[in-house]
Every structure is written in structure tokens, then in C-alpha cells.
Design a protein around this motif. Sequence first.
Motif, PDB file in Angstrom:
ATOM      1  N   CYS A 111       8.477   7.635   9.636  1.00  0.00           N
ATOM      2  CA  CYS A 111       8.293   6.228   9.236  1.00  0.00           C
ATOM      3  C   CYS A 111       9.310   5.804   8.180  1.00  0.00           C
ATOM      4  O   CYS A 111       9.628   4.626   8.050  1.00  0.00           O
ATOM      5  CB  CYS A 111       6.890   6.010   8.667  1.00  0.00           C
ATOM      6  SG  CYS A 111       5.573   6.097   9.885  1.00  0.00           S
ATOM      7  N   ASN A 137      -4.467   7.589   6.520  1.00  0.00           N
ATOM      8  CA  ASN A 137      -3.777   8.413   7.520  1.00  0.00           C
ATOM      9  C   ASN A 137      -4.252   9.875   7.450  1.00  0.00           C
ATOM     10  O   ASN A 137      -4.332  10.554   8.471  1.00  0.00           O
ATOM     11  CB  ASN A 137      -2.256   8.329   7.333  1.00  0.00           C
ATOM     12  CG  ASN A 137      -1.712   7.019   7.883  1.00  0.00           C
ATOM     13  OD1 ASN A 137      -2.101   6.583   8.957  1.00  0.00           O
ATOM     14  ND2 ASN A 137      -0.823   6.374   7.132  1.00  0.00           N
ATOM     15  N   PHE A 149      -3.755  -1.074  13.036  1.00  0.00           N
ATOM     16  CA  PHE A 149      -2.948   0.114  13.329  1.00  0.00           C
ATOM     17  C   PHE A 149      -3.517   1.392  12.725  1.00  0.00           C
ATOM     18  O   PHE A 149      -3.278   2.479  13.212  1.00  0.00           O
ATOM     19  CB  PHE A 149      -1.494  -0.086  12.884  1.00  0.00           C
ATOM     20  CG  PHE A 149      -1.317  -0.367  11.414  1.00  0.00           C
ATOM     21  CD1 PHE A 149      -1.386  -1.658  10.930  1.00  0.00           C
ATOM     22  CD2 PHE A 149      -1.052   0.666  10.527  1.00  0.00           C
ATOM     23  CE1 PHE A 149      -1.204  -1.920   9.576  1.00  0.00           C
ATOM     24  CE2 PHE A 149      -0.856   0.419   9.177  1.00  0.00           C
ATOM     25  CZ  PHE A 149      -0.941  -0.883   8.699  1.00  0.00           C
ATOM     26  N   GLN A 195       9.534   2.081   9.370  1.00  0.00           N
ATOM     27  CA  GLN A 195       8.093   2.353   9.515  1.00  0.00           C
ATOM     28  C   GLN A 195       7.687   2.553  10.986  1.00  0.00           C
ATOM     29  O   GLN A 195       8.240   3.377  11.655  1.00  0.00           O
ATOM     30  CB  GLN A 195       7.282   1.259   8.800  1.00  0.00           C
ATOM     31  CG  GLN A 195       7.446   1.331   7.275  1.00  0.00           C
ATOM     32  CD  GLN A 195       6.921   2.635   6.698  1.00  0.00           C
ATOM     33  OE1 GLN A 195       5.870   3.132   7.067  1.00  0.00           O
ATOM     34  NE2 GLN A 195       7.670   3.238   5.784  1.00  0.00           N
ATOM     35  N   SER A 196       6.770   1.708  11.484  1.00  0.00           N
ATOM     36  CA  SER A 196       6.213   1.998  12.819  1.00  0.00           C
ATOM     37  C   SER A 196       7.191   1.802  13.972  1.00  0.00           C
ATOM     38  O   SER A 196       6.878   2.196  15.097  1.00  0.00           O
ATOM     39  CB  SER A 196       4.982   1.141  13.069  1.00  0.00           C
ATOM     40  OG  SER A 196       3.884   1.732  12.449  1.00  0.00           O
ATOM     41  N   TYR A 230       5.075  12.885  10.028  1.00  0.00           N
ATOM     42  CA  TYR A 230       4.774  11.496  10.409  1.00  0.00           C
ATOM     43  C   TYR A 230       5.349  10.517   9.371  1.00  0.00           C
ATOM     44  O   TYR A 230       6.033   9.546   9.713  1.00  0.00           O
ATOM     45  CB  TYR A 230       3.247  11.307  10.558  1.00  0.00           C
ATOM     46  CG  TYR A 230       2.843   9.858  10.634  1.00  0.00           C
ATOM     47  CD1 TYR A 230       3.114   9.103  11.776  1.00  0.00           C
ATOM     48  CD2 TYR A 230       2.228   9.227   9.557  1.00  0.00           C
ATOM     49  CE1 TYR A 230       2.770   7.753  11.832  1.00  0.00           C
ATOM     50  CE2 TYR A 230       1.880   7.886   9.610  1.00  0.00           C
ATOM     51  CZ  TYR A 230       2.155   7.151  10.748  1.00  0.00           C
ATOM     52  OH  TYR A 230       1.835   5.804  10.795  1.00  0.00           O
ATOM     53  N   GLY A 240       7.066  -3.102  12.336  1.00  0.00           N
ATOM     54  CA  GLY A 240       6.752  -2.104  11.314  1.00  0.00           C
ATOM     55  C   GLY A 240       6.410  -2.808  10.018  1.00  0.00           C
ATOM     56  O   GLY A 240       6.861  -3.945   9.801  1.00  0.00           O
ATOM     57  N   VAL A 241       5.627  -2.137   9.152  1.00  0.00           N
ATOM     58  CA  VAL A 241       5.203  -2.799   7.916  1.00  0.00           C
ATOM     59  C   VAL A 241       6.339  -2.946   6.888  1.00  0.00           C
ATOM     60  O   VAL A 241       6.141  -3.566   5.850  1.00  0.00           O
ATOM     61  CB  VAL A 241       3.979  -2.114   7.251  1.00  0.00           C
ATOM     62  CG1 VAL A 241       2.748  -2.240   8.127  1.00  0.00           C
ATOM     63  CG2 VAL A 241       4.277  -0.668   6.901  1.00  0.00           C
ATOM     64  N   TYR A 245       0.833  -1.204   0.000  1.00  0.00           N
ATOM     65  CA  TYR A 245       0.000   0.000   0.000  1.00  0.00           C
ATOM     66  C   TYR A 245       0.868   1.254   0.000  1.00  0.00           C
ATOM     67  O   TYR A 245       0.383   2.363  -0.201  1.00  0.00           O
ATOM     68  CB  TYR A 245      -0.994  -0.022   1.179  1.00  0.00           C
ATOM     69  CG  TYR A 245      -0.384   0.244   2.543  1.00  0.00           C
ATOM     70  CD1 TYR A 245      -0.447   1.515   3.106  1.00  0.00           C
ATOM     71  CD2 TYR A 245       0.258  -0.761   3.256  1.00  0.00           C
ATOM     72  CE1 TYR A 245       0.107   1.777   4.350  1.00  0.00           C
ATOM     73  CE2 TYR A 245       0.807  -0.510   4.506  1.00  0.00           C
ATOM     74  CZ  TYR A 245       0.735   0.758   5.042  1.00  0.00           C
ATOM     75  OH  TYR A 245       1.290   1.016   6.271  1.00  0.00           O
ATOM     76  N   ILE A 246       2.171   1.056   0.253  1.00  0.00           N
ATOM     77  CA  ILE A 246       3.134   2.139   0.047  1.00  0.00           C
ATOM     78  C   ILE A 246       3.946   1.698  -1.172  1.00  0.00           C
ATOM     79  O   ILE A 246       4.781   0.791  -1.067  1.00  0.00           O
ATOM     80  CB  ILE A 246       4.058   2.323   1.281  1.00  0.00           C
ATOM     81  CG1 ILE A 246       3.207   2.592   2.539  1.00  0.00           C
ATOM     82  CG2 ILE A 246       5.058   3.438   1.051  1.00  0.00           C
ATOM     83  CD1 ILE A 246       3.993   2.597   3.852  1.00  0.00           C
ATOM     84  N   TYR A 277       0.175  -4.089  17.007  1.00  0.00           N
ATOM     85  CA  TYR A 277      -1.166  -3.847  16.463  1.00  0.00           C
ATOM     86  C   TYR A 277      -2.168  -4.743  17.182  1.00  0.00           C
ATOM     87  O   TYR A 277      -2.094  -4.902  18.396  1.00  0.00           O
ATOM     88  CB  TYR A 277      -1.190  -4.091  14.946  1.00  0.00           C
ATOM     89  CG  TYR A 277       0.022  -3.584  14.205  1.00  0.00           C
ATOM     90  CD1 TYR A 277       0.415  -2.257  14.318  1.00  0.00           C
ATOM     91  CD2 TYR A 277       0.780  -4.410  13.390  1.00  0.00           C
ATOM     92  CE1 TYR A 277       1.511  -1.775  13.630  1.00  0.00           C
ATOM     93  CE2 TYR A 277       1.884  -3.935  12.691  1.00  0.00           C
ATOM     94  CZ  TYR A 277       2.247  -2.618  12.821  1.00  0.00           C
ATOM     95  OH  TYR A 277       3.325  -2.148  12.156  1.00  0.00           O
TER      96      TYR A 277
HETATM   97  N1  GLU Z   1       3.762   4.439   7.680  1.00  0.00           N
HETATM   98  C1  GLU Z   1       2.915   3.325   7.959  1.00  0.00           C
HETATM   99  C2  GLU Z   1       1.467   3.761   7.980  1.00  0.00           C
HETATM  100  O1  GLU Z   1       1.168   4.779   8.504  1.00  0.00           O
HETATM  101  C3  GLU Z   1       3.329   2.703   9.241  1.00  0.00           C
HETATM  102  C4  GLU Z   1       2.531   1.476   9.548  1.00  0.00           C
HETATM  103  C5  GLU Z   1       3.299   0.449  10.294  1.00  0.00           C
HETATM  104  O2  GLU Z   1       4.480   0.233  10.119  1.00  0.00           O
HETATM  105  O3  GLU Z   1       2.624  -0.177  11.109  1.00  0.00           O
HETATM  106  O4  GLU Z   1       0.596   3.108   7.499  1.00  0.00           O
END
Ligand code: GLU
Length: 304
Positions: free
Chosen positions: A192, A164, A94, A62-63, A188, A257-258, A26-27, A240
Amino acid sequence: MDYQQLLESIYQEILPYAKEGHQADYIPELAKVNPDQFGMFIHTIYGETASVEQADTRFSIQSISKVFALAMCLSIKGDELWKRVGREPSGTAFNSLVQLEIEKGVPRNPFVNAGAIVMADILLSHLADPEADFLRFVRAVSGEESIDYNLNVAISEREYGYLNAAIANLLKYHGTIENDIESVLHFYFLMCSVEMSCRELSLAFLAFANHRRKFDYAGITLTASQVKRINAIMQTCGFYDEAGEFAYFVGLPGKSGVGGGIVAIHPLHYSVAVWSPRLNSKGNSVMGMKALELLTTETKESIF
Ligand code: GLU
């Protein structure tokens, strides 16, 4: 304990899981990463180290960055922070919006996206140069000056960051964030996008594993109790809606983290980081979870 031998045997044992799960797509920038990679690095508080495979390859944390943001926010705001964000596990995804709506814009904890977006807002309000200051702290705590943001990842996430953005709008509606939405989201996503290796992450998290050592990095100071409490939040909220599963199978505080990274600590023993991009349905690394489960099974030690 021969950690090197242990990590090598863990790696052999998790190989059957190598093709399970899918990397985050999704990224868009994260979808370009080769999913068939694995790295692991352990660092004891006495300075012993062991590693396997791509422990020196940097990936998108990431997270995991949310732990660094929490350390900074606690250092700056102290207990005032808890007026803006809770510290209970969410039991939801999350990036869930539902709970945030019901609870009138106060995020459950600092590790769900809503909580981290509030922390981004706090840092923007209180730091002279938030982007440079965040990086300075991460570099100091990991002892590695070349750690940096990946702007392409941050921009790519913003382009598709509808959820987000919805969270940030809901927070703004409820008055939980002060700065303008676009600046908060940009900061933010930037946090990440930081890239670190398993070696660098496990070294950085030694500061949390060894709460008896003075926590003082680039002007960010925490008491031993504050460090222990960050660890408590990692334990209850770090994975999560899979925090219970992680406590059950691994039994260590940690954060995932994702990007496929997971860092976990055994207080006063060690800090360990694993990375493998293929994720399970909850967004946690399949091989990473399995490797950590084997670590606490084989050593016969967890916090329980
Ligand atoms: N940047 C990611 C987001 O906001 C972080 C999510 C993650 O690593 O859990 O969706």
C-alpha cells in the motif's frame, strides 16, 4: 480529440470542489500531505499524452496496489485463486469485518482489505523474495525504475492498523491465510505504501487498458482474458461501497486508494490517473471522481 485542452478545461470546472472533503488521517503519515493538490495524466494506447497540474508528484497509491497484487496472484495461481477469495462486489466499506465473519473468512473480492491481505499471504508463500518481486513487477509495468516503498507510511499504518490486524486475525482463525499474521500485515502495508505519480500510474495501467498487447512484465504474464477479467473486477469492486456510483457517473473500470489517487481505463482507448488527497465519506477523491465524470461526459464515451 485534443486531450490537453480537455484536461485543462476539466481542471477549471472542478476548482469549485477544491476544498471539499478531508484527506485520510487514520494513517498518521498521510495526514502530513498537503491536501490542496491535484494532478491528472492521460495516456492513450496510441501514445498520445496530456496532463495538468501535479501530474508528476508521487503520492501513496494505497489500495491501487491491490490491482498489481491481483495481477501477480492470477499469474501465479490462475483460477485456483478463486478458492481463497471471491469476485463479487461487497457493498460494504473496504475495511469491514462484518461480511468476513458471516462468510467464514472468505473475502468477497480481492479489492476489499480482507481480499488484499489474502493476496499478500499468497505472494508471501509463492515468491522467492516477495518485497523485491512486487517492486520489480510494478517498476516493469510502469517502466520506471525509481518507484519504491515508503517505509515510514507502512510503519505508521501498522502502528494504528487495529482494524486490518483484526481482519488478519479473523482470516487466520478461518484458515484462509497460511503465513504468520505479522509478516502478512507488514507485506500488505508495504504494498500500500508504494509511491507513484499520475504519469507513472497511467502508464502502468495501459497494460490493462490494452489487453490485446502481450502482458509480460518481470516474469508476470497474463492472457488477454485474464486482463479483461481484472478490468471487470475493477468495474464491479474498484470503489469500495461506491462502485455503483462510479459506474453511474464515470462508467469506466478503475481503482481508488485512500491516498487520493484514482486510476481508470477505457479498454482499447486510454488509461487515466487523477490524484487529489481530499476524500469523500466513502474514501474516494472528491476532485478525482468529478474530473473523471467530466472526462467521460465531455468525450461522450464510457464503456456503456
Ligand atoms: N492501506 C489502506 C488500508 O488498509 C488501504 C485502504 C485504501 O486505500 O482503500 O486501510
